[in-house]
Design a protein around this motif. Structure first.
Motif, PDB file in Angstrom:
ATOM      1  N   LEU A  92       1.210 -17.576 -19.794  1.00  7.94           N
ATOM      2  CA  LEU A  92       1.981 -18.841 -19.917  1.00  7.94           C
ATOM      3  C   LEU A  92       2.584 -19.385 -18.481  1.00  7.94           C
ATOM      4  O   LEU A  92       2.197 -18.635 -17.366  1.00  7.94           O
ATOM      5  N   LEU A 256       3.564 -17.181 -29.270  1.00  9.08           N
ATOM      6  CA  LEU A 256       2.392 -17.160 -28.877  1.00  9.08           C
ATOM      7  C   LEU A 256       1.328 -17.063 -29.492  1.00  9.08           C
ATOM      8  O   LEU A 256       0.188 -18.108 -29.678  1.00  9.08           O
ATOM      9  N   PRO A 390      -0.827 -22.709 -23.602  1.00  7.67           N
ATOM     10  CA  PRO A 390       0.303 -22.289 -22.842  1.00  7.67           C
ATOM     11  C   PRO A 390       1.370 -22.925 -21.891  1.00  7.67           C
ATOM     12  O   PRO A 390       2.123 -22.211 -21.248  1.00  7.67           O
TER      13      PRO A 390
END
Length: 424
Positions: A92, A256, A390
């Motif tokens: 990220l 995520l 991300p």
């Protein structure tokens, strides 16, 4: 965050600026014709480099503590490189990975100073710590544990004399000197050195009438969080350790990986089993270190690692008590103690590996299988789809015009999630 291309109306002071300034500099140096995906790839390399730096620091720490046991170094390196909460953070855009790396580098330099005490080595550790504080304030936990260890080292060398304070003083002053621009900027803009607006952090819970997390939340072992990963219900706020465990060993922020995908849930359960094994190994390794069953040329170093775990856990409990939101329960808040966990778990696994060739092969197979499972889980387009780009994690939570422009740049579309007020 995005001042490289999008002018922001204010300077956000809750987070120190180092990671964001470097990201903005990278973005500014890139060709203006580069697509959002190209910019994102280049900016993510900063966290990739930080992850590799953390691995090198943990390796160096393990080799200094146990120079005659290279197996401990390799096992600790595997823990540092494949710990799911760090792999997720590394993919990220965010300051967690840089903070963990600089904290790990600081630990390695502190161990060097304990082994080879000198003001120069304390200064190097302080400079690394200062840069770490400029990435994330949690690196101060490493400074606290290291400072106490250096004071103990000074007492060993010089007894109850003023000179015994030298190493600790050099560490503290150099850390403060390097990180001082952040605190000076806060004083100039907010009249306080550290902006601790808990009402902003915990805005949702305060609006619902909750004023801090009860102690019972640290005793609630809510099994559904681990049985059905990602399905956090109202009770999850009161189950601190299961949520933290899930965040550490599966999806760092619960957002995520698409946890509703059947493959993702299967991998989550597998990673939870590995997490349980390695946590038990870390407990066994900690006991092994405390009982001196694994002699080290830097015994104060092992004590410092144990103290680092204690301070990190205490600060995590204090923070999550005050900020009673689900988003506060993140494994990355325990990243200052990553070196400690990696080395203690390596010690526990090494105790098994020393029982013979078959046991050693079994440990190697377990660690290799764990690494493979992490790669399969977090490789984009692997076993389970990602829930977001991300860049989305930090962009999706705010609705100010600069953030919207950044979102469109990276994604080529309007945000499809429900936007929350900036105070959340």
């Amino acid at each position: 965050y995005w001042e490289g291309r999008f002018q922001l109306p204010h300077w956000f002071t809750n987070h120190p600026p180092l990671y964001y300034a470097l990201s903005a500099a990278i973005w500014k140096l890139l060709p203006s014709s580069l697509s959002g995906h190209g910019v994102l790839f280049a900016m993510r390399l900063l966290n990739v480099a930080a992850g590799l730096a953390l691995g090198a620091a943990v390796w160096a720490s393990a080799r200094r503590l146990f120079p005659e046991r290279p197996t401990i170094g390799w096992l600790a390196l595997a823990m540092a490189l494949f710990l799911p909460m760090l792999v997720g953070a590394a993919s990220l855009l965010g300051n967690q990975m840089m903070s963990a790396a600089l904290g790990g580098i600081t630990v390695a330099l502190l161990l060097r100073c304990l082994d080879e005490p000198s003001p120069r080595n304390a200064l190097m550790a302080g400079v690394a710590a200062g840069l770490g504080v400029l990435a994330k304030m949690s690196v101060l936990i490493v400074v606290a544990a290291g400072g106490l260890a250096l004071l103990a080292r000074g007492w060993q060398q010089h007894g109850l004399r003023l000179r015994a304070l030298t190493l600790g003083a050099v560490l503290g002053l150099s850390t403060l000197g390097v990180s001082s621009p952040y605190f000076i900027r806060n004083v100039a803009t907010r009249d306080v050195p550290v902006d601790r607006n808990v009402d902003i952090w915990a805005g949702v819970d305060r609006s619902q009438g909750r004023h801090g997390r009860p102690w019972s939340a640290y005793l609630d072992l809510h099994p559904r969080i681990l049985q059905v990963p990602g399905t956090y219900d109202e009770r999850a706020h009161r189950a601190v350790w299961p949520v933290t465990f899930s965040s550490t060993w599966f999806d760092t922020f619960g957002t995520l990986v698409d946890v509703h995908h059947p493959n993702a849930r299967r991998m989550a359960h597998i990673l939870f089993i590995f997490g349980g094994l390695f946590t038990l190994a870390a407990l066994a390794g900690g006991i092994r270190a405390a009982t001196r069953r694994c002699p080290s040329p830097v015994p104060l170093g092992l004590a410092m690692l144990g103290l680092l775990v204690a301070i990190n856990l205490a600060s995590y409990v204090a923070f999550t008590r005050e900020v009673a939101t689900l988003s506060a329960l993140k494994g990355t808040y325990l990243s200052p103690a990553v070196t400690s966990f990696a080395i203690f778990s390596a010690l526990g696994l090494d105790a098994v590996a020393q029982r013979g060739r078959v046991a050693g092969s079994l440990v190697a197979a377990i660690v290799a299988s764990f690494a493979l499972c992490v790669v399969l889980t977090f490789w984009q387009g692997g076993l389970a789809p990602m829930r977001m780009n991300p860049a989305d994690f930090y962009l999706r939570s705010y609705r100010d015009p600069p953030t919207l422009r950044a979102f469109r740049f990276f994604n080529g579309r309007e945000p499809s999630v429900k936007w929350r007020p900036p105070a959340d």
